[in-house]
Write an enzyme that holds these catalytic residues in place. Structure first.
Site, PDB file in Angstrom:
ATOM      1  N   GLY A   7       0.805  -1.151  -0.187  1.00  0.00           N
ATOM      2  CA  GLY A   7       0.024  -0.123  -0.207  1.00  0.00           C
ATOM      3  C   GLY A   7       0.780   1.193   0.047  1.00  0.00           C
ATOM      4  N   GLY A   8       1.949   1.158  -0.848  1.00  0.00           N
ATOM      5  CA  GLY A   8       2.921   2.105  -0.749  1.00  0.00           C
ATOM      6  C   GLY A   8       2.735   3.313  -1.668  1.00  0.00           C
ATOM      7  N   ASP A  14       0.520  -1.869  -4.579  1.00  0.00           N
ATOM      8  CA  ASP A  14      -0.499  -0.947  -4.338  1.00  0.00           C
ATOM      9  C   ASP A  14      -1.438  -1.323  -5.359  1.00  0.00           C
ATOM     10  OD1 ASP A  14      -2.605   1.105  -3.780  1.00  0.00           O
ATOM     11  OD2 ASP A  14      -0.900   1.952  -2.452  1.00  0.00           O
ATOM     12  N   HIS A  16      -4.127   0.576  10.046  1.00  0.00           N
ATOM     13  CA  HIS A  16      -5.071   1.271  11.141  1.00  0.00           C
ATOM     14  C   HIS A  16      -6.543   1.277  10.043  1.00  0.00           C
ATOM     15  CE1 HIS A  16      -4.038   5.933   9.327  1.00  0.00           C
ATOM     16  NE2 HIS A  16      -4.376   4.885   8.324  1.00  0.00           N
TER      17      HIS A  16
END
Ligand SMILES: C[S@@+](CC[C@H](N)C(=O)[O-])C[C@H]1O[C@@H](n2cnc3c(N)ncnc32)[C@H](O)[C@@H]1O
Length: 332
Positions: A176-177, A199, A238
């Protein structure tokens, strides 16, 4: 400030947010051209209505963003951060956090308390927040620029972590860069490191190519690159509830080397006392937009041990970001 003023200020927080947003959206900070100007000049340079412009500038002055001297306005030191030329410009963050999509999502907070339906579902009929990128393509650009801007501060925080050392790693994937800002900084810092930017396709298509960096489109709920020495996840876990985090962590555990290290960068851990911390506000944002959460240290221990990991070290920075370094529970 007395209680009446203080509560009034909280209740009208969205007025202030929209004043700052409007100032940035119309590029008014840049329109000052680094000198004092009248509202007429700013209106001419930005194409807004002259009287409306005067009234906005007049209201922004008491907030400390502008200084007013008769009909002349000038940017204060604080206001300079709302220009695109400032080295730590906050314009991209303002455009995301006070922009249409995020403001609309936050109007759902009171309903969320009862029905726990994420705001993107309730408002845009989307399965998750990231569906906004396809449904509202302009939002992808706003989001990615703001992430890049957050990232610049966070890279400085990560570079400040004297205990964090990746020099023993040959390969690292940034899951998820996004546009690759973090990975680029790590590749610059560690000249022997090879990196994968992982990603969604629509996102990494926008990342600039770079030596020692491969772009890989994929879905981390299905699979992640195998046999990497390091797996970096910054502001990824998160976004998701524990069950979905366990899917991502499980996918890593399944294909990693026994010695691989996992680096989880988040705001927090959330203090378990009432001390102020940015993570407590972001926790609400993650809850509302994705059913996600910021976690306390106890929650990190529980989540990671359920996925077969243990915490090796926590790297603190000068800011709200920390990196939790984890490894397989079997590693001695
Ligand atoms: C909160 S952003 C964090 C971006 C970046 N790591 C940073 O800290 O700036 C979450 C990222 O996860 C990506 N993402 C979301 N769902 C994904 C999935 N299922 N597979 C891969 N990437 C995903 C998004 O496109 C987005 O770039």
């Amino acid at each position: 400030m007395n209680p009446v003023e203080q509560i009034a200020q909280y209740a009208t927080g969205h007025w202030v947010s929209q004043m700052v947003f409007t100032f940035v959206k119309h590029n008014m900070g840049d329109a000052f051209q680094q000198q004092a100007a009248t509202a007429t000049q700013i209106a001419e340079r930005t194409g807004v209505n002259e009287d409306n412009c005067f009234r906005l500038l007049r209201a922004l002055a008491p907030l400390g963003i502008l200084k007013q001297d008769d009909d002349q306005f000038s940017l204060t030191e604080l206001g300079e951060f709302l220009t695109t030329e400032h080295p730590m410009s906050l314009t991209d963050k303002v455009l995301l956090e006070a922009g249409y999509e995020h403001v609309l999502l936050w109007t759902h907070l009171s309903d969320y308390m009862v029905n726990s339906t994420p705001a993107p579902k309730a408002i845009f009929e989307l399965d998750n927040y990231f569906g906004l990128f396809e449904k509202r393509p302009k939002h992808l650009d706003v989001f990615a620029k703001a992430m890049g801007s957050y990232c610049q501060d966070e890279i400085a925080m990560i570079e400040s972590m004297s205990s964090l050392d990746l020099s023993e790693l040959d390969t690292l994937v940034d899951l998820g860069g996004a546009y690759g800002d973090l990975l680029v900084s790590l590749l610059q810092r560690y000249p022997n490191l090879e990196g994968i930017l992982f990603d969604q396709a629509a996102v990494i298509d926008n990342a600039l190519p770079l030596d020692r960096m491969t772009k890989q489109a994929g879905n981390f709920f299905k699979q992640v690159p195998e046999n990497q020495d390091g797996y970096f996840l910054k502001h990824i876990l998160h976004d998701w509830d524990d069950a979905l985090c366990l899917k991502i962590l499980g996918n890593i555990k399944r294909v990693m080397k026994p010695s691989s290290r996992v680096f989880i960068a988040e705001f927090g851990p959330v203090p378990e006392t009432d001390e102020p911390h940015l993570s407590k506000m972001f926790d609400l944002h993650m809850m509302l937009t994705l059913n996600g959460k910021e976690r306390t240290l106890t929650q990190w221990h529980e989540l990671l041990s359920s996925a077969g990991f243990k915490i090796k070290m926590i790297h603190d920075s000068f800011g709200p970001l920390s990196v939790i370094e984890a490894c397989s529970v079997d590693l001695v």
